[in-house]
Motif scaffolding. Sequence first.
Motif, PDB file in Angstrom:
ATOM      1  N   SER A  25       0.862  -1.184   0.000  1.00  0.00           N
ATOM      2  CA  SER A  25       0.000   0.000   0.000  1.00  0.00           C
ATOM      3  C   SER A  25       0.896   1.231   0.000  1.00  0.00           C
ATOM      4  CB  SER A  25      -0.927   0.005   1.208  1.00  0.00           C
ATOM      5  OG  SER A  25      -0.179   0.033   2.409  1.00  0.00           O
ATOM      6  N   GLY A  26       0.269   2.381  -0.212  1.00  0.00           N
ATOM      7  CA  GLY A  26       1.027   3.616  -0.253  1.00  0.00           C
ATOM      8  C   GLY A  26       1.474   3.949  -1.667  1.00  0.00           C
ATOM      9  N   ARG A  27       2.645   4.522  -1.807  1.00  0.00           N
ATOM     10  CA  ARG A  27       3.149   4.984  -3.100  1.00  0.00           C
ATOM     11  C   ARG A  27       3.746   3.829  -3.898  1.00  0.00           C
ATOM     12  NH1 ARG A  27       3.909  10.514  -3.371  1.00  0.00           N
ATOM     13  NH2 ARG A  27       5.765  10.291  -4.687  1.00  0.00           N
ATOM     14  N   THR A  28       2.867   3.015  -4.445  1.00  0.00           N
ATOM     15  CA  THR A  28       3.322   1.815  -5.164  1.00  0.00           C
ATOM     16  C   THR A  28       3.390   2.007  -6.666  1.00  0.00           C
ATOM     17  OG1 THR A  28       1.078   0.951  -5.335  1.00  0.00           O
ATOM     18  CG2 THR A  28       2.342   0.319  -3.386  1.00  0.00           C
ATOM     19  N   PHE A  29       3.066   3.218  -7.158  1.00  0.00           N
ATOM     20  CA  PHE A  29       2.934   3.400  -8.601  1.00  0.00           C
ATOM     21  C   PHE A  29       4.245   3.185  -9.335  1.00  0.00           C
ATOM     22  CE2 PHE A  29       5.001   7.500  -8.583  1.00  0.00           C
ATOM     23  CZ  PHE A  29       4.700   8.024  -7.345  1.00  0.00           C
ATOM     24  N   SER A  30       5.369   3.400  -8.666  1.00  0.00           N
ATOM     25  CA  SER A  30       6.666   3.218  -9.329  1.00  0.00           C
ATOM     26  C   SER A  30       7.254   1.847  -9.078  1.00  0.00           C
ATOM     27  CB  SER A  30       7.648   4.299  -8.866  1.00  0.00           C
ATOM     28  OG  SER A  30       7.868   4.185  -7.481  1.00  0.00           O
ATOM     29  N   SER A  31       6.532   1.015  -8.357  1.00  0.00           N
ATOM     30  CA  SER A  31       7.036  -0.315  -8.003  1.00  0.00           C
ATOM     31  C   SER A  31       6.458  -1.315  -8.978  1.00  0.00           C
ATOM     32  CB  SER A  31       6.640  -0.654  -6.569  1.00  0.00           C
ATOM     33  OG  SER A  31       7.144   0.315  -5.672  1.00  0.00           O
ATOM     34  N   ASN A  32       7.207  -1.605 -10.041  1.00  0.00           N
ATOM     35  CA  ASN A  32       6.670  -2.486 -11.065  1.00  0.00           C
ATOM     36  C   ASN A  32       7.077  -3.935 -10.890  1.00  0.00           C
ATOM     37  OD1 ASN A  32       9.329  -2.317 -11.778  1.00  0.00           O
ATOM     38  ND2 ASN A  32       8.979  -1.222 -13.685  1.00  0.00           N
ATOM     39  N   SER A  33       7.740  -4.245  -9.786  1.00  0.00           N
ATOM     40  CA  SER A  33       8.134  -5.619  -9.525  1.00  0.00           C
ATOM     41  C   SER A  33       7.996  -5.911  -8.030  1.00  0.00           C
ATOM     42  CB  SER A  33       9.582  -5.854  -9.968  1.00  0.00           C
ATOM     43  OG  SER A  33       9.961  -7.202  -9.795  1.00  0.00           O
ATOM     44  N   MET A  34       7.535  -7.088  -7.724  1.00  0.00           N
ATOM     45  CA  MET A  34       7.399  -7.519  -6.332  1.00  0.00           C
ATOM     46  C   MET A  34       8.049  -8.884  -6.189  1.00  0.00           C
ATOM     47  SD  MET A  34       3.418  -6.485  -5.534  1.00  0.00           S
ATOM     48  CE  MET A  34       3.581  -6.660  -3.749  1.00  0.00           C
ATOM     49  N   GLY A  35       8.488  -9.197  -4.993  1.00  0.00           N
ATOM     50  CA  GLY A  35       9.125 -10.490  -4.844  1.00  0.00           C
ATOM     51  C   GLY A  35       9.506 -10.803  -3.417  1.00  0.00           C
ATOM     52  N   TRP A  36      10.360 -11.797  -3.287  1.00  0.00           N
ATOM     53  CA  TRP A  36      10.761 -12.311  -1.980  1.00  0.00           C
ATOM     54  C   TRP A  36      12.259 -12.557  -1.923  1.00  0.00           C
ATOM     55  CZ3 TRP A  36       7.064 -12.708   1.784  1.00  0.00           C
ATOM     56  CH2 TRP A  36       5.736 -12.653   1.367  1.00  0.00           C
ATOM     57  N   PHE A  37      12.800 -12.242  -0.774  1.00  0.00           N
ATOM     58  CA  PHE A  37      14.174 -12.582  -0.421  1.00  0.00           C
ATOM     59  C   PHE A  37      14.123 -13.355   0.889  1.00  0.00           C
ATOM     60  CE2 PHE A  37      16.801  -9.858  -3.252  1.00  0.00           C
ATOM     61  CZ  PHE A  37      15.789  -9.142  -3.858  1.00  0.00           C
ATOM     62  N   ARG A  52       6.984  -9.549 -12.266  1.00  0.00           N
ATOM     63  CA  ARG A  52       6.750  -8.223 -12.803  1.00  0.00           C
ATOM     64  C   ARG A  52       5.251  -7.944 -12.832  1.00  0.00           C
ATOM     65  NH1 ARG A  52      10.522  -7.266 -17.763  1.00  0.00           N
ATOM     66  NH2 ARG A  52       8.963  -8.490 -18.877  1.00  0.00           N
ATOM     67  N   ARG A  53       4.895  -6.788 -12.333  1.00  0.00           N
ATOM     68  CA  ARG A  53       3.478  -6.444 -12.221  1.00  0.00           C
ATOM     69  C   ARG A  53       2.792  -6.441 -13.571  1.00  0.00           C
ATOM     70  NH1 ARG A  53       1.020  -3.079  -8.361  1.00  0.00           N
ATOM     71  NH2 ARG A  53       3.082  -2.452  -7.632  1.00  0.00           N
ATOM     72  N   ARG A  54       3.453  -5.892 -14.573  1.00  0.00           N
ATOM     73  CA  ARG A  54       2.808  -5.638 -15.866  1.00  0.00           C
ATOM     74  C   ARG A  54       2.432  -6.925 -16.581  1.00  0.00           C
ATOM     75  NH1 ARG A  54       5.712  -5.376 -20.506  1.00  0.00           N
ATOM     76  NH2 ARG A  54       7.620  -4.953 -19.341  1.00  0.00           N
ATOM     77  N   ASP A  55       3.366  -7.867 -16.658  1.00  0.00           N
ATOM     78  CA  ASP A  55       3.117  -9.033 -17.498  1.00  0.00           C
ATOM     79  C   ASP A  55       3.246 -10.356 -16.769  1.00  0.00           C
ATOM     80  OD1 ASP A  55       6.352  -8.777 -19.209  1.00  0.00           O
ATOM     81  OD2 ASP A  55       5.825  -9.142 -17.121  1.00  0.00           O
ATOM     82  N   PHE A  68       9.129 -23.760  -5.506  1.00  0.00           N
ATOM     83  CA  PHE A  68       8.450 -22.507  -5.167  1.00  0.00           C
ATOM     84  C   PHE A  68       7.848 -21.883  -6.422  1.00  0.00           C
ATOM     85  CE2 PHE A  68      11.163 -21.170  -1.209  1.00  0.00           C
ATOM     86  CZ  PHE A  68      10.986 -22.435  -0.664  1.00  0.00           C
ATOM     87  N   THR A  69       6.689 -21.283  -6.271  1.00  0.00           N
ATOM     88  CA  THR A  69       6.109 -20.495  -7.352  1.00  0.00           C
ATOM     89  C   THR A  69       5.663 -19.144  -6.803  1.00  0.00           C
ATOM     90  OG1 THR A  69       3.935 -21.481  -6.991  1.00  0.00           O
ATOM     91  CG2 THR A  69       5.313 -22.481  -8.691  1.00  0.00           C
ATOM     92  N   ILE A  70       5.712 -18.140  -7.660  1.00  0.00           N
ATOM     93  CA  ILE A  70       5.314 -16.791  -7.267  1.00  0.00           C
ATOM     94  C   ILE A  70       4.167 -16.354  -8.150  1.00  0.00           C
ATOM     95  CG2 ILE A  70       7.037 -15.689  -8.785  1.00  0.00           C
ATOM     96  CD1 ILE A  70       7.351 -13.551  -6.568  1.00  0.00           C
ATOM     97  N   SER A  71       3.229 -15.648  -7.559  1.00  0.00           N
ATOM     98  CA  SER A  71       2.093 -15.136  -8.319  1.00  0.00           C
ATOM     99  C   SER A  71       1.691 -13.790  -7.735  1.00  0.00           C
ATOM    100  CB  SER A  71       0.921 -16.117  -8.270  1.00  0.00           C
ATOM    101  OG  SER A  71       0.504 -16.332  -6.932  1.00  0.00           O
TER     102      SER A  71
END
Length: 121
Positions: A25-37, A52-55, A68-71
């Motif tokens: 949440s918050g200023r996420t507009f520039s965050s085009n990728s999410m993930g885990w470490f 990647r958020r877009r595709d 592991f799988t990410i979605s």
Amino acid sequence: QVQLVESGGGLVQAGGSLRLSCTASGRTFSSNSMGWFRQAPGKEREFVASIRRRDGRAIIADSVKGRFTISRDIAKNTVYLQMNSLKAEDTAVYYCAVGSDPITTMVGVAWGQGTLVTVSS
């Protein structure tokens, strides 16, 4: 500023499964990728997976590939990490991360508070 809320960690036996969730949440507009470490005791933080958020293009670390799988759910601004066939060496604190693609560099990444995954052998 981005806020990340993680859930889903816990204790599981080897061979079991867990699913981690992370909502941004918050200023996420520039965050085009999410993930885990993840970071195990006495070790450096290491990349696990990103999407990647877009595709929906995903990158999975070799150490967890096939297990592991990410979605992502764009409407919910949420990323998931499905972890199957867990091993003792998967024990670590798992951190959600968002940032500009590729987040594998960790440059400019926003971090969650971390969730502990413990795999008993």
